[in-house]
Structure formats: structure tokens, C-alpha cells
Design a protein around this motif. Structure first.
Motif, PDB file in Angstrom:
ATOM      1  N   GLN A 146       0.823  -1.204   0.000  1.00 33.60           N
ATOM      2  CA  GLN A 146       0.000   0.000   0.000  1.00 33.60           C
ATOM      3  C   GLN A 146       0.863   1.263   0.000  1.00 33.60           C
ATOM      4  O   GLN A 146       0.539   2.247  -0.670  1.00 33.60           O
ATOM      5  CB  GLN A 146      -0.933  -0.018   1.214  1.00 33.60           C
ATOM      6  N   GLU A 149       2.234   1.832  -3.544  1.00 33.17           N
ATOM      7  CA  GLU A 149       1.253   2.344  -4.504  1.00 33.17           C
ATOM      8  C   GLU A 149       0.726   3.721  -4.140  1.00 33.17           C
ATOM      9  O   GLU A 149       0.675   4.620  -4.986  1.00 33.17           O
ATOM     10  CB  GLU A 149       0.081   1.369  -4.635  1.00 33.17           C
ATOM     11  N   HIS A 150       0.325   3.909  -2.892  1.00 33.59           N
ATOM     12  CA  HIS A 150      -0.417   5.114  -2.529  1.00 33.59           C
ATOM     13  C   HIS A 150       0.441   6.223  -1.934  1.00 33.59           C
ATOM     14  O   HIS A 150       0.135   7.411  -2.121  1.00 33.59           O
ATOM     15  CB  HIS A 150      -1.532   4.754  -1.538  1.00 33.59           C
ATOM     16  N   ARG A 153       4.009   6.027  -4.595  1.00 35.87           N
ATOM     17  CA  ARG A 153       3.630   5.925  -6.008  1.00 35.87           C
ATOM     18  C   ARG A 153       4.767   5.350  -6.856  1.00 35.87           C
ATOM     19  O   ARG A 153       5.133   5.899  -7.902  1.00 35.87           O
ATOM     20  CB  ARG A 153       3.179   7.287  -6.544  1.00 35.87           C
ATOM     21  N   LEU A 154       5.313   4.250  -6.383  1.00 38.32           N
ATOM     22  CA  LEU A 154       6.430   3.612  -7.072  1.00 38.32           C
ATOM     23  C   LEU A 154       5.938   2.854  -8.303  1.00 38.32           C
ATOM     24  O   LEU A 154       4.856   2.270  -8.295  1.00 38.32           O
ATOM     25  CB  LEU A 154       7.144   2.641  -6.132  1.00 38.32           C
ATOM     26  N   PRO A 155       6.743   2.826  -9.367  1.00 38.09           N
ATOM     27  CA  PRO A 155       6.348   2.081 -10.567  1.00 38.09           C
ATOM     28  C   PRO A 155       6.314   0.571 -10.345  1.00 38.09           C
ATOM     29  O   PRO A 155       5.491  -0.124 -10.943  1.00 38.09           O
ATOM     30  CB  PRO A 155       7.436   2.438 -11.587  1.00 38.09           C
ATOM     31  N   LEU A 178      -2.758  -3.758  -5.462  1.00 36.31           N
ATOM     32  CA  LEU A 178      -2.014  -2.943  -6.429  1.00 36.31           C
ATOM     33  C   LEU A 178      -2.801  -2.775  -7.721  1.00 36.31           C
ATOM     34  O   LEU A 178      -3.090  -3.746  -8.415  1.00 36.31           O
ATOM     35  CB  LEU A 178      -0.655  -3.583  -6.723  1.00 36.31           C
ATOM     36  N   HIS A 180      -2.038   0.329  -9.801  1.00 36.11           N
ATOM     37  CA  HIS A 180      -1.181   1.128 -10.675  1.00 36.11           C
ATOM     38  C   HIS A 180       0.282   0.689 -10.606  1.00 36.11           C
ATOM     39  O   HIS A 180       0.987   0.716 -11.607  1.00 36.11           O
ATOM     40  CB  HIS A 180      -1.300   2.613 -10.318  1.00 36.11           C
ATOM     41  N   THR A 181       0.732   0.316  -9.426  1.00 35.70           N
ATOM     42  CA  THR A 181       2.105  -0.164  -9.264  1.00 35.70           C
ATOM     43  C   THR A 181       2.215  -1.581  -9.817  1.00 35.70           C
ATOM     44  O   THR A 181       1.404  -2.451  -9.485  1.00 35.70           O
ATOM     45  CB  THR A 181       2.513  -0.146  -7.785  1.00 35.70           C
TER      46      THR A 181
END
Length: 228
Positions: A146, A149-150, A153-155, A178, A180-181
């Protein structure tokens, strides 16, 4: 540049370990989505350059996972920068990365750098011991995911069992957190069946150690790409 989001299968080559030229050719032509060069100990510039010169004969994307500044060299498509989230020492989260930017920032192509939140799950692995990690429980791992991602905001979020096959239930729970990550799983994949199990749960799987212990079985894991 290549779209790492589409990578399902990746081979990882260790500059401190040896494959024959024929085996390296086979890895590069196997159909894997990319090749990562990286390791924990005795990673030298000569070893990295040797692998890079071989991989570059082929069209497969190649990535350097940066573990020591002494072995950083131009020529890779991407440079993955690990941030060890379960380390008990701040330097593995930020200080080493800061030193790298301080030294090389003026010459970096920022589009090639990719930060990855790393959680190392194998207490017996060299990486775990080197980074002075603390073994997280389920809730800890979910919280790290979490955060990746939040908060940061790691790739990439990399759950690394480093030679040991991981817990599919935990991998499933992490994936659910997850959106987006990109979720990368690595550790202990030696057979196609194991590759299929983890590939069904994570975005990307990494196959590394088994290249050096059972090469033919490791190569077979690429079949996940054709079976989907």
C-alpha cells in the motif's frame, strides 16, 4: 522505450555466476520479455560489461538492477533502483540512492531510471542479510504494498523470496492491493508449473537462480507467455 507494464516473464542473470555462451544465447533468444542483470555479492563492472556485451547482440530489452555504484555503466535500456522497504537501515531505503544521484545525476537520463519497492522474504538469503532486513508478516507486506502504490507511487513493487518459493496466498493478497504499481514476484521458480502459478497471481515473474541449477527447466518457464 519498452513498455515494462507488458512484461510477464523476465530472466535475471547474475554477473557473479557463469553460463556458457551457448546458454546465454539461448536465454536471449528464449522469448522472455526482458533480461535483468543483477546480484548481491561480487558484482563487478567487468562482470556486468561481459553480460551486457553478450545480451546486446540480441533485441531483447536489458535492465541493470543497481546494487553497487562501481558496476554502473551506460548501455542498458533501464536501470532499476531497489528501495528495500523492510530493511532496518535507512541507507537501503534512501542513502545509497542519494549517493548515486549525487554522483551520476548530471549524466542520467531520468526516463531510464525506475524505482522499485523491494521486500525481501528469505531470512537465509544474502540480500536479506546484507540489507539487515526484518522479516515481515502478512499485514506488514500488505502495508508495504500500500505504501508503494499510494504513498510513494512507485512504478514497481518487488516481492523477493530470493531462491525460495514463496507463499501463493500472500502473493494473491498483495496483487489485490495494487492497481497502478506493477507487481513483480521473484524467488524459487524452477518449473513451468510454479511459473504458471505465480504468473497467474503477479504481473511479472522473475526467473533467476534456476538458470544456474537446472537450465533446461528454467528455459521452459517462458512457456507461460504462450499458454495465456
Amino acid at each position: 522505450m519498452y513498455n515494462q507494464k507488458t512484461w510477464r516473464h523476465v530472466f535475471k542473470l547474475d554477473p557473479n555466476k557463469t553460463l556458457t555462451d551457448e546458454q546465454l544465447n539461448h536465454v536471449c533468444q528464449s522469448g522472455t520479455d526482458a533480461i535483468v542483470v543483477g546480484g548481491t555479492d561480487h558484482v563487478t563492472l567487468d562482470g556486468v560489461l561481459d553480460l551486457l556485451s553478450h545480451i546486446r547482440r540480441f533485441t531483447v530489452p536489458c535492465v541493470l538492477e543497481v546494487s553497487t555504484l562501481d558496476a554502473v555503466t551506460p548501455g542498458f535500456d533501464y536501470y532499476h533502483i531497489p528501495m528495500v522497504l523492510n530493511s532496518q537501515e535507512k541507507k537501503w531505503m534512501m542513502d545509497i540512492q542519494h549517493n548515486a544521484i549525487k554522483e551520476y545525476g548530471h549524466m542520467l537520463n531520468w526516463q531510464e531510471l525506475v524505482a522499485e519497492g523491494y521486500v525481501i522474504m528469505n531470512e537465509e538469503s544474502k540480500a536479506y542479510q546484507l540489507a539487515n532486513c526484518q522479516l515481515p508478516d502478512y499485514d506488514d507486506v500488505i502495508a508495504y504494498a500500500q505504501m508503494a502504490e499510494h504513498l510513494f507511487r512507485l512504478p514497481l513493487f518487488y516481492l523477493e523470496y530470493s531462491g525460495k518459493y514463496g507463499d501463493p496466498e500472500l502473493v494473491k493478497r498483495v496483487k489485490a492491493e495494487l492497481s497502478h504499481t506493477q507487481f513483480v514476484y521473484g524467488g524459487g521458480i524452477t518449473t513451468l508449473k510454479q511459473a504458471e502459478e505465480m504468473a497467474a497471481l503477479a504481473d511479472t515473474i522473475v526467473v533467476g537462480n534456476s538458470l544456474y541449477t537446472d537450465f533446461d527447466q528454467a528455459i521452459e518457464t517462458v512457456a507461460i507467455k504462450h499458454n495465456e
